[in-house]
Every structure is written in structure tokens, then in C-alpha cells.
Write an enzyme that holds these catalytic residues in place. Structure first.
Site, PDB file in Angstrom:
ATOM      1  N   THR A   1      -9.668  12.715  -1.294  1.00 14.18           N
ATOM      2  CA  THR A   1     -10.299  12.654  -2.608  1.00 14.18           C
ATOM      3  C   THR A   1     -11.783  12.930  -2.456  1.00 14.18           C
ATOM      4  O   THR A   1     -12.408  12.492  -1.478  1.00 14.18           O
ATOM      5  CB  THR A   1     -10.066  11.280  -3.273  1.00 14.18           C
ATOM      6  OG1 THR A   1     -10.700  11.265  -4.563  1.00 14.18           O
ATOM      7  CG2 THR A   1     -10.625  10.144  -2.438  1.00 14.18           C
TER       8      THR A   1
ATOM      9  N   HIS B   1      -3.828  -1.688   7.239  1.00 18.38           N
ATOM     10  CA  HIS B   1      -3.940  -2.320   8.552  1.00 18.38           C
ATOM     11  C   HIS B   1      -2.591  -2.823   9.053  1.00 18.38           C
ATOM     12  O   HIS B   1      -2.439  -3.150  10.246  1.00 18.38           O
ATOM     13  CB  HIS B   1      -4.926  -3.480   8.479  1.00 18.38           C
ATOM     14  CG  HIS B   1      -5.729  -3.674   9.736  1.00 18.38           C
ATOM     15  ND1 HIS B   1      -5.344  -3.150  10.959  1.00 18.38           N
ATOM     16  CD2 HIS B   1      -6.901  -4.326   9.973  1.00 18.38           C
ATOM     17  CE1 HIS B   1      -6.233  -3.473  11.876  1.00 18.38           C
ATOM     18  NE2 HIS B   1      -7.191  -4.198  11.307  1.00 18.38           N
TER      19      HIS B   1
END
Length: 397
Positions: free
Chosen positions: A316, A368
């Protein structure tokens, strides 16, 4: 014979849609393949064409109504001809005795209104018979100065009492509702973390400046931008770090042996992320041409559901809007997203000297649960190194 018009078959990822716009009304003629209704889903707007020539007989779902796959929307009477529109004859205008004011002829009502407005009749152009100034001419002349108000001025609230607070409530579009739900879902379900770095854009800018004209001529008008370099760098980095190119499905990890990169595109209807397929097989010209095509189709509302499905990674670019730094949100079920930002000249230490360089901050948000911090940092460093030495992209080193 009546022919049914049904909603298109939605893919599994789209449960329902809503009727956005009817382009025809009952009684109006339609031609085969003419678009007669738009169906808005949470991803795209689907255009429904007429299956045959005829007349739209009835509409069964009004604008704003919710529809599911293959639901009946309307009926067409095949082969019928719309009834001719009969225009009502204009009633003869009431004659009004004209008055002469100076060198102009004016209707009494127009003279009275001009006096109330303090308007000089010699500045009004008469549209009546023989140049007669009518009441409408005076009204239009009186409103003309308003249209010439400077555009730069703040909007003026008309008929608002001092201290009155104005609010306007409008329903969210289906796409905006879906974007909101997905963003919240992504933040609630992923262990999202963001790592940052910066890249010196001078090598790419110099390369682009040197070859952009030749590139455009060689590739039939395709312009060389920055996004293709980022897509190629991300593709190479994804090959080296397969965890970043993976996705999570329940308690399973899905590793992808290909690089399908979504490129976020701002459209009038909201943010869309169409996908570039098999980026490892595309050169810079292929990427730039595909991005330009997706951007144009996004502005025209022509991006299809098939363009938005899949994707193993997303890029993006908030820099086109002036963003210097941001934290992009992961696009599930992907596990990472790269954020590009504004290129800004900054003083940098190079070989013991302070020099001005065009710098860009990069942000990599990652899940994560799937990606360790070391891999995320090294992935972003790999992109930085490839961009600062673009020859490595071509040499695959």
C-alpha cells in the site's frame, strides 16, 4: 413473453448484495446487453445486462434492497415496444401589458421585482417576445452574482440561525461496512507488529530519469514508475522468506509456492486491493501496465471480484497522499503488508559526509503468530538493499 432478470451468481466469499441503481424504469424500452441495474457487494459493483430486447415490465427489488445469488430482480416483456411519450402542449402564456422603461420593454411584474432588488434594467437581457424583460429574466439576473463567488471561500451555510449545529446522517455503503469489519477483525485476531526502515530512493530515481523516455517508447506508452521496483523487490524477498508469503488457516499454515501481490488502489467507492498474479514471471513493464489498467478500471468501477480474490502479500502506498509514516493493517488471511510513504529530501551521513538524499520510510506490519521478528526485520532490510541497488533485482543477487 416475460423474461426474468436475476442477480448474478455471487462467489462463495460474497453472501449478498444490494441494489445500487436502476438505470431503467418500468415501461421503458431496453436493448439486449444494455446495463439496467447495478448490484453492490462488499467487494465490487456488478452490472446486470438485459438478456433481450423489449420493455421493462416490472421491478421486484427496489434500490437499497438486499439480494442473494440468482434472486429474481425484474421482468422484461420480450419484443414489446415502449409506448410513445406524448408531450403535453404548452399552455399559451398569459399576455402581459409591457411597460417602457428608458429604452427597454419590461413586464410590470419584472419592473416591480427589479425595483425591489435595486437592479438596473438596462443590464438585464430580455428573453420574451420582442426582447421583453420577464420576471424570470430579473430573477436570473439577480442570482448571477452569486455564481461568481470565489471558489476558495469557505462554504456558506444558508438559513442557519446563529449557533445552530448542523449534522448529516448517511448510511454506510456496503463496501465501507465490510472494510470496517475486516480492519477491526484483523486487529482483533492477529498479533500485529510493525517494523520500520528507510530507503534511499536516489538510485531508482536516477535510473528512472535515465531510461523513462526509452522505456515508454519501447513498451508502447507504458510509463516507468516506482511501484514496479517495489513489487519486484518484494517478490524476491518473498522467495527468500517463505514465512512472509504464507497465510494462516485456522491452526494450519499455508505456504504458497507463488507470489501474488495485492496493490492497494483508492477508488471513488473506497479502498480496493486487486491482485497481480505470478509476479515472479512479470517484468517491470508488465507490472506497470497491469497497475495502470487496475487503476483505470478501479476509477470506472470495472474491477471484478476475480481481480480481488487471493493474494499472498500486499503493498500500500500512502505516500501518494502525502503520508510520511503510517502503520498499515494486515489484509487477512495474509500475514504481512508493506507500506510505502512520501519521498522527502533529508540530510544523511554518507561516507562521513552530510548529503541531501531523497528518502522514504518503509513499514512492514506482520502477524507475529506466524513471522518472527528477526525474519520480519531481515525481510524489510532485503527490500531496502534491493531498492538501493536495483541492478540486484535484475541479476537476482
Amino acid at each position: 413473453m416475460a423474461i426474468e432478470i436475476k442477480a448474478p451468481t455471487f462467489p462463495e466469499s460474497v453472501a449478498e448484495g444490494s441494489v445500487a441503481t436502476w438505470h431503467k424504469q418500468p415501461g421503458e424500452a431496453v436493448t439486449r446487453d444494455e446495463i439496467i441495474v447495478d448490484i453492490e457487494t462488499d467487494k465490487v459493483v456488478l452490472e446486470v445486462p438485459a438478456p433481450a430486447d423489449g420493455v421493462l415490465e416490472e421491478i421486484l427489488v427496489e434500490e437499497g434492497g438486499i439480494v442473494v445469488s440468482e434472486q429474481l430482480l425484474a421482468r422484461i416483456k420480450e419484443g414489446a415496444v415502449a409506448a410513445p411519450v406524448v408531450k403535453a402542449e404548452k399552455a399559451p402564456a398569459l399576455t402581459e401589458e409591457a411597460e417602457v422603461v428608458g429604452d427597454v420593454r419590461v413586464a410590470p411584474a419584472a419592473r416591480k421585482l427589479a425595483a425591489e432588488k435595486g437592479l438596473n434594467l438596462t443590464s438585464v437581457k430580455g428573453t420574451g417576445k420582442g426582447g421583453l424583460i420577464t420576471k424570470e429574466d430579473v430573477m436570473n439576473a439577480g442570482s448571477a452574482p452569486v455564481a461568481k463567488a470565489p471558489v476558495a471561500k469557505a462554504p456558506i451555510q444558508v438559513n442557519v440561525a446563529p449557533g445552530e449545529r448542523i449534522e448529516k446522517r448517511v448510511p454506510m455503503s456496503r463496501m465501507r461496512q465490510t472494510i470496517a469489519k475486516r480492519l477491526v477483525h484483523a486487529q482483533q485476531t492477529a498479533a500485529m507488529l510493525t517494523t520500520y526502515n528507510e530507503v534511499d530512493m536516489k538510485p531508482i530515481m536516477e535510473l528512472r530519469k535515465q531510461y523513462k523516455d526509452l522505456f515508454e517508447k519501447r513498451h508502447d506508452g507504458v510509463r516507468l514508475g516506482f511501484m514496479s521496483f517495489f513489487v519486484k523487490a518484494a517478490t524476491e524477498a518473498l522467495k527468500r522468506f517463505p514465512d512472509v508469503n504464507a497465510s494462516i488457516d485456522g491452526t494450519d499454515i499455508v505456504y504458497h509456492g507463488y507470489q501474488d501481490i495485492g496493490v492497494a488502489v483508492s477508488t471513488p467507492r473506497g479502498l480496493m486491493v486487486p491482485v497481480l498474479r505470478d509476479c515472479d514471471t512479470m517484468n517491470l513493464a508488465n507490472i506497470e501496465g497491469a497497475i495502470a489498467d487496475l487503476g483505470a478500471r478501479g476509477r470506472d468501477g470495472k474491477i471484478g471480484i476475480e481481480d480481488l480474490q487471493g493474494g499472498t502479500f500486499t503493498i500500500t502506498n500512502g505516500g501518494v497522499f502525502g503520508s510520511l509514516m503510517s502503520t498499515p493493517i494486515i489484509n487477512p488471511p495474509q500475514t504481512a503488508i508493506l507500506g510505502m510513504h512520501k519521498i522527502q529530501d533529508r540530510p544523511m551521513a554518507v561516507n562521513g559526509q552530510v548529503v541531501i538524499r531523497p528518502m522514504m520510510y518503509l513499514a512492514l506490519s506482520y502477524d507475529h503468530r506466524m513471522i518472527d521478528g528477526k525474519d520480519a526485520v531481515q525481510f524489510l532490510v532485503t527490500i531496502k538493499e534491493l531498492l538501493e541497488d536495483p541492478a540486484r533485482i535484475l541479476l537476482d543477487v
